[in-house]
Write a protein that holds these residues in place. Structure first.
Motif, PDB file in Angstrom:
ATOM      1  N   ASN A 196      -6.310  11.754 -62.721  1.00 15.18           N
ATOM      2  CA  ASN A 196      -6.623  11.214 -63.146  1.00 15.18           C
ATOM      3  C   ASN A 196      -5.826   9.883 -64.687  1.00 15.18           C
ATOM      4  N   ALA A 197      -4.986   9.816 -63.940  1.00 14.42           N
ATOM      5  CA  ALA A 197      -3.712   9.475 -65.017  1.00 14.42           C
ATOM      6  C   ALA A 197      -2.760   8.520 -64.153  1.00 14.42           C
ATOM      7  N   PRO A 198      -2.811   7.335 -63.614  1.00 13.14           N
ATOM      8  CA  PRO A 198      -1.982   6.937 -62.906  1.00 13.14           C
ATOM      9  C   PRO A 198      -0.461   6.294 -63.111  1.00 13.14           C
ATOM     10  N   ILE A 199       0.318   6.743 -62.644  1.00  8.05           N
ATOM     11  CA  ILE A 199       1.625   6.459 -62.831  1.00  8.05           C
ATOM     12  C   ILE A 199       2.393   5.749 -63.502  1.00  8.05           C
ATOM     13  N   VAL A 200       2.745   4.874 -64.880  1.00  6.61           N
ATOM     14  CA  VAL A 200       3.221   4.643 -65.780  1.00  6.61           C
ATOM     15  C   VAL A 200       4.060   3.432 -64.330  1.00  6.61           C
ATOM     16  N   GLY A 201       3.466   2.466 -65.026  1.00  6.20           N
ATOM     17  CA  GLY A 201       3.789   1.159 -63.588  1.00  6.20           C
ATOM     18  C   GLY A 201       3.814   0.631 -62.626  1.00  6.20           C
ATOM     19  N   ASP A 202       2.621   1.518 -61.823  1.00  4.11           N
ATOM     20  CA  ASP A 202       2.240   1.624 -61.586  1.00  4.11           C
ATOM     21  C   ASP A 202       0.874   0.321 -60.684  1.00  4.11           C
ATOM     22  N   ASP A 203       1.885  -0.967 -60.804  1.00  2.00           N
ATOM     23  CA  ASP A 203       0.555  -2.551 -60.704  1.00  2.00           C
ATOM     24  C   ASP A 203      -0.376  -2.120 -59.606  1.00  2.00           C
ATOM     25  N   LEU A 204      -0.322  -1.299 -58.360  1.00  3.48           N
ATOM     26  CA  LEU A 204      -1.987  -1.162 -57.439  1.00  3.48           C
ATOM     27  C   LEU A 204      -3.126  -0.262 -58.129  1.00  3.48           C
ATOM     28  N   TYR A 205      -2.490   0.342 -58.858  1.00  5.06           N
ATOM     29  CA  TYR A 205      -3.922   1.580 -58.827  1.00  5.06           C
ATOM     30  C   TYR A 205      -3.611   2.238 -60.983  1.00  5.06           C
ATOM     31  N   GLY A 206      -2.307   0.915 -61.303  1.00  6.13           N
ATOM     32  CA  GLY A 206      -2.665   1.638 -62.782  1.00  6.13           C
ATOM     33  C   GLY A 206      -2.766   0.302 -63.550  1.00  6.13           C
ATOM     34  N   THR A 207      -1.028  -0.416 -64.475  1.00  5.94           N
ATOM     35  CA  THR A 207      -0.949  -1.637 -64.584  1.00  5.94           C
ATOM     36  C   THR A 207       0.834  -1.088 -64.972  1.00  5.94           C
ATOM     37  N   SER A 208       0.718  -2.431 -64.961  1.00  4.37           N
ATOM     38  CA  SER A 208       2.647  -3.058 -64.360  1.00  4.37           C
ATOM     39  C   SER A 208       3.309  -2.260 -66.066  1.00  4.37           C
ATOM     40  N   ALA A 209       4.956  -2.420 -65.317  1.00  8.54           N
ATOM     41  CA  ALA A 209       5.636  -1.415 -66.450  1.00  8.54           C
ATOM     42  C   ALA A 209       6.524  -2.446 -65.998  1.00  8.54           C
ATOM     43  N   GLU A 210       8.124  -2.035 -66.521  1.00  3.41           N
ATOM     44  CA  GLU A 210       9.403  -2.703 -66.510  1.00  3.41           C
ATOM     45  C   GLU A 210       9.278  -2.104 -65.051  1.00  3.41           C
ATOM     46  N   ARG A 211       8.869  -0.784 -64.260  1.00  2.00           N
ATOM     47  CA  ARG A 211       9.001  -0.365 -62.949  1.00  2.00           C
ATOM     48  C   ARG A 211       8.317   0.874 -62.911  1.00  2.00           C
ATOM     49  N   LEU A 212       8.107   0.829 -61.522  1.00  2.00           N
ATOM     50  CA  LEU A 212       7.505   2.199 -61.127  1.00  2.00           C
ATOM     51  C   LEU A 212       7.915   3.913 -61.892  1.00  2.00           C
ATOM     52  N   TYR A 213       7.543   4.389 -62.401  1.00  2.82           N
ATOM     53  CA  TYR A 213       8.597   5.447 -62.359  1.00  2.82           C
ATOM     54  C   TYR A 213       8.338   7.051 -62.202  1.00  2.82           C
ATOM     55  N   LEU A 214       8.015   6.649 -60.877  1.00  2.02           N
ATOM     56  CA  LEU A 214       8.114   7.501 -60.288  1.00  2.02           C
ATOM     57  C   LEU A 214       9.468   7.723 -59.087  1.00  2.02           C
ATOM     58  N   HIS A 215      10.130   8.452 -58.700  1.00  2.00           N
ATOM     59  CA  HIS A 215      11.482   8.945 -58.160  1.00  2.00           C
ATOM     60  C   HIS A 215      11.542  10.314 -57.620  1.00  2.00           C
ATOM     61  N   ALA A 216      12.367   9.877 -56.528  1.00  4.99           N
ATOM     62  CA  ALA A 216      12.215  11.071 -55.329  1.00  4.99           C
ATOM     63  C   ALA A 216      13.785  11.920 -55.546  1.00  4.99           C
ATOM     64  N   ALA A 217      13.445  12.936 -55.898  1.00 10.21           N
ATOM     65  CA  ALA A 217      14.804  13.834 -56.944  1.00 10.21           C
ATOM     66  C   ALA A 217      15.493  14.032 -55.917  1.00 10.21           C
ATOM     67  N   TYR A 218      14.434  15.388 -54.675  1.00 11.40           N
ATOM     68  CA  TYR A 218      15.533  16.300 -54.052  1.00 11.40           C
ATOM     69  C   TYR A 218      14.907  15.736 -52.920  1.00 11.40           C
ATOM     70  N   LEU A 219      15.959  16.415 -52.228  1.00 10.44           N
ATOM     71  CA  LEU A 219      15.919  16.415 -50.649  1.00 10.44           C
ATOM     72  C   LEU A 219      16.525  17.615 -50.097  1.00 10.44           C
ATOM     73  N   GLU A 220      15.198  18.664 -49.001  1.00 10.83           N
ATOM     74  CA  GLU A 220      16.422  19.104 -48.714  1.00 10.83           C
ATOM     75  C   GLU A 220      15.456  19.415 -46.888  1.00 10.83           C
ATOM     76  N   PHE A 221      16.854  19.654 -45.619  1.00 11.70           N
ATOM     77  CA  PHE A 221      16.721  19.805 -44.197  1.00 11.70           C
ATOM     78  C   PHE A 221      17.822  20.398 -43.514  1.00 11.70           C
ATOM     79  N   VAL A 222      17.714  20.403 -42.292  1.00  8.78           N
ATOM     80  CA  VAL A 222      18.742  21.208 -41.453  1.00  8.78           C
ATOM     81  C   VAL A 222      19.941  19.829 -41.066  1.00  8.78           C
ATOM     82  N   HIS A 223      20.610  20.407 -41.566  1.00 10.29           N
ATOM     83  CA  HIS A 223      21.600  19.242 -40.872  1.00 10.29           C
ATOM     84  C   HIS A 223      21.677  19.320 -39.581  1.00 10.29           C
ATOM     85  N   PRO A 224      21.639  17.722 -38.832  1.00 16.36           N
ATOM     86  CA  PRO A 224      21.887  17.295 -37.121  1.00 16.36           C
ATOM     87  C   PRO A 224      22.794  18.189 -36.269  1.00 16.36           C
ATOM     88  N   SER A 225      24.025  18.198 -36.658  1.00 12.42           N
ATOM     89  CA  SER A 225      25.497  19.524 -36.421  1.00 12.42           C
ATOM     90  C   SER A 225      25.310  20.149 -36.526  1.00 12.42           C
TER      91      SER A 225
END
Length: 562
Positions: free
Chosen positions: A520-549
């Motif tokens: 019940n707390a929209p992400i800051v800057g979410d213009d679809l489900y909250g209110t606009s800001a200078e950007r959407l404050y959402l960041h994909a910070a970490y990824l881990e997976f198996v190398h294909p080779s």
């Protein structure tokens, strides 16, 4: 109409608006920051809604009020009348307190509920048909026949099953008798013995056929009597279907919309060229088309519009009390395309590229794939109006290699994105995403302080067909969507959290943040489900997976810049 034209417009005092410049262009209805005049108009309308006593409608704001709580979209349209005076019109979407026409609000484009209207007369006939169908369904003889058929069907199945079981035993006995007498009887005696067994077998088959035909005839007699009732039901249903379709078509033709040049088009004409082919349910009942229709019909010049939600949030979508929202796309966009024809409109922000000047940072690259840090505002793949994207930039850089997008991030989301260089690497890594074996962590700033320290959100999601790309929470047909989250830092008015999406649905983190059954707390800057800001404050910070080779686990971590 019960109220004359002049009662529908509310004028601003000159003193109130003397220092406010009139808008140079009309509002772009699908993405806007409300003009000062529309904010004043909305505040006045909201004050009226807070203080009025004549509307018998439960908006869900008073816990003691009886009846189903139904919030509503309201709209204001700032206009200039024929004498140059500035005022505003008000409207609501759909019906309010069971009626289409109220003081303070413009009337509907077509009032199907007016006394003795063709709609009400035809609706009465359709209701009579419904009553006739219900009468047949509850007829004592029909109910008795349906009950008998159910019992007789079960009885026939049981009796036939038992008889077939007996025949199977008879067959096993004949088989054993053949084995016993095969070597004890001479050839002529055995032939006579075999012929006798065959007669027994044929007799069994005949008896099964007799029993089957007996039940078929018995059940057929009952089904025939039932069919007479059901033929009557089907005839009534066909009549209801034809009347409903004709009534719907007649309604579509009655909803006729104007534009500034006085050109008129019916709903049917407007939607015939869209992907829908025909108008969706309740098209033409939204606030903004009502407002523009009244303005054009009475010679008012539309200057600016705004819509806001009033009441308790609906269970499926994100709507906050008093918050401004754009006009819907599925139902309103085709209508407004006609109504706003020839008017000077604010620039369409969807044609602008907010990521144009941003840099695409390469985090890792080998012969199989690349990992980039996508800046906020840059598309993952080319859009309908904007070609600039992670894909197009990599294609330009690589020239001889086709970038193969493994997964995507929303335009407003920054962070780690994997792009394969070979079909084999693409298939290998994408399979990991599909099997949900890839570990992902996001960082977000929520628009209010939340009390909990961590948790898991499980809210099923589906697309909003008539308002893309928005999503809905839907417990009937939504796909399971699960997010684990943990508090990072709490401020007075915001909260930084980590998200681990355990499923990968469209707008999952944004919906789970904003919905009242989530955080019940929209992400800051979410213009679809909250209110606009200078950007959407959402960041994909970490990824881990198996190398294909190498088949070794690899991970990447890029901190947010907020």
């Amino acid at each position: 109409m019960g109220n004359n034209t002049h009662n529908r417009i509310s004028y601003f005092s000159d003193k109130l608006i003397n220092d406010i410049a009139l808008p140079e262009r009309f509002t772009f209805p699908f993405f806007y920051e409300p003009h000062r005049l529309t904010k004043i108009a909305a505040a006045k309308l909201q004050h009226y809604l807070e203080t009025q006593t004549e509307l018998d409608h439960n908006f869900g704001l008073n816990g003691n009020q009886d009846g189903l709580a139904i919030g509503k979209m309201f709209g204001v349209l700032v206009v200039q009348d024929t004498e140059g005076k500035i005022g505003y019109l008000s409207a609501f979407s759909g019906k309010l307190a069971g009626s289409n026409d109220h003081v303070k609000f413009v009337p509907p484009v077509f009032d199907m509920l007016v006394e003795n209207s063709f709609f009400l007369k035809e609706q009465e006939i359709i209701n009579t048909i419904n009553t006739q169908v219900s009468k047949i369904w509850s007829d004592g003889e029909y109910e008795h026949l349906r009950h008998d058929l159910k019992q007789l069907s079960a009885q026939s199945e049981q009796e036939l099953a038992e008889f077939k079981k007996q025949l199977k035993n008879n067959k096993e006995i004949r088989k054993k008798l053949r084995e016993q007498h095969k070597h004890t009887l001479n050839q002529d005696d055995y032939a006579q013995f075999e012929a006798n067994l065959i007669r027994h077998s044929l007799h069994d088959k005949h008896q099964l056929n007799v029993l089957t035909q007996k039940w078929k005839q018995h059940l057929g007699e009952v089904q025939g009597k039932i069919a007479q009732f059901e033929a009557g039901i089907e005839t009534l249903k066909n009549e209801r279907r034809e009347r409903s379709a004709a009534l719907q078509q007649q309604l579509f033709e009655q909803y006729v919309f104007l534009n500034k040049d006085g050109e008129s088009k019916s709903l049917q004409e407007i939607f015939s060229t869209t992907i829908y082919g025909k108008p969706p349910s309740a098209a033409g009942e939204c606030a903004t088309p009502k407002l523009l229709q009244f303005a054009f019909a009475n010679g008012y010049k539309p200057l600016a519009m705004a819509e806001f939600w009033w009441g308790a949030a609906p269970k499926s979508e994100i709507k906050k009390h008093k918050q401004f929202y754009p006009a819907c796309t599925g139902k309103c966009k085709p209508i407004l395309g006609h109504m706003l024809k020839g008017m000077q409109i604010d620039e369409d922000p969807f044609l602008q590229n907010p990521g144009e000047s941003s840099k695409l940072e390469i985090i890792f690259e080998d012969q199989y794939f690349v990992v980039v840090n996508k800046p906020a505002g840059l598309l993952s793949v080319p859009g309908v109006n904007i070609q600039d994207s992670v894909y197009s930039r990599l294609k330009l850089t690589w020239q001889t290699i086709e970038p193969l997008i493994v997964h995507r991030l929303d335009m407003g989301t920054s962070g780690l994105l994997v792009v394969a260089k070979t079909p084999e690497a693409h298939k290998h890594i994408q399979k990991q995403f599909l099997k949900r074996t890839v570990s992902k962590r996001y960082t977000a700033i929520l628009s209010k302080a939340i009390d909990q320290a961590e948790g898991e959100i499980d809210l099923p999601l589906r697309g909003d067909f008539y308002n893309r790309p928005r999503q809905l929470v839907c417990f009937e047909s939504g796909k399971r969507s699960v997010t684990r989250w943990k508090l990072v830092e709490r401020q007075e008015a915001t909260t930084k959290v980590h998200f681990w999406p355990l499923t990968g649905r469209t707008h999952q983190l944004r919906m789970h943040s904003a919905h009242e059954l989530g955080l019940n707390a929209p992400i800051v800057g979410d213009d679809l489900y909250g209110t606009s800001a200078e950007r959407l404050y959402l960041h994909a910070a970490y990824l881990e997976f198996v190398h294909p080779s190498t088949n070794e686990k690899i991970s990447f971590d890029v901190a947010e810049d907020f």
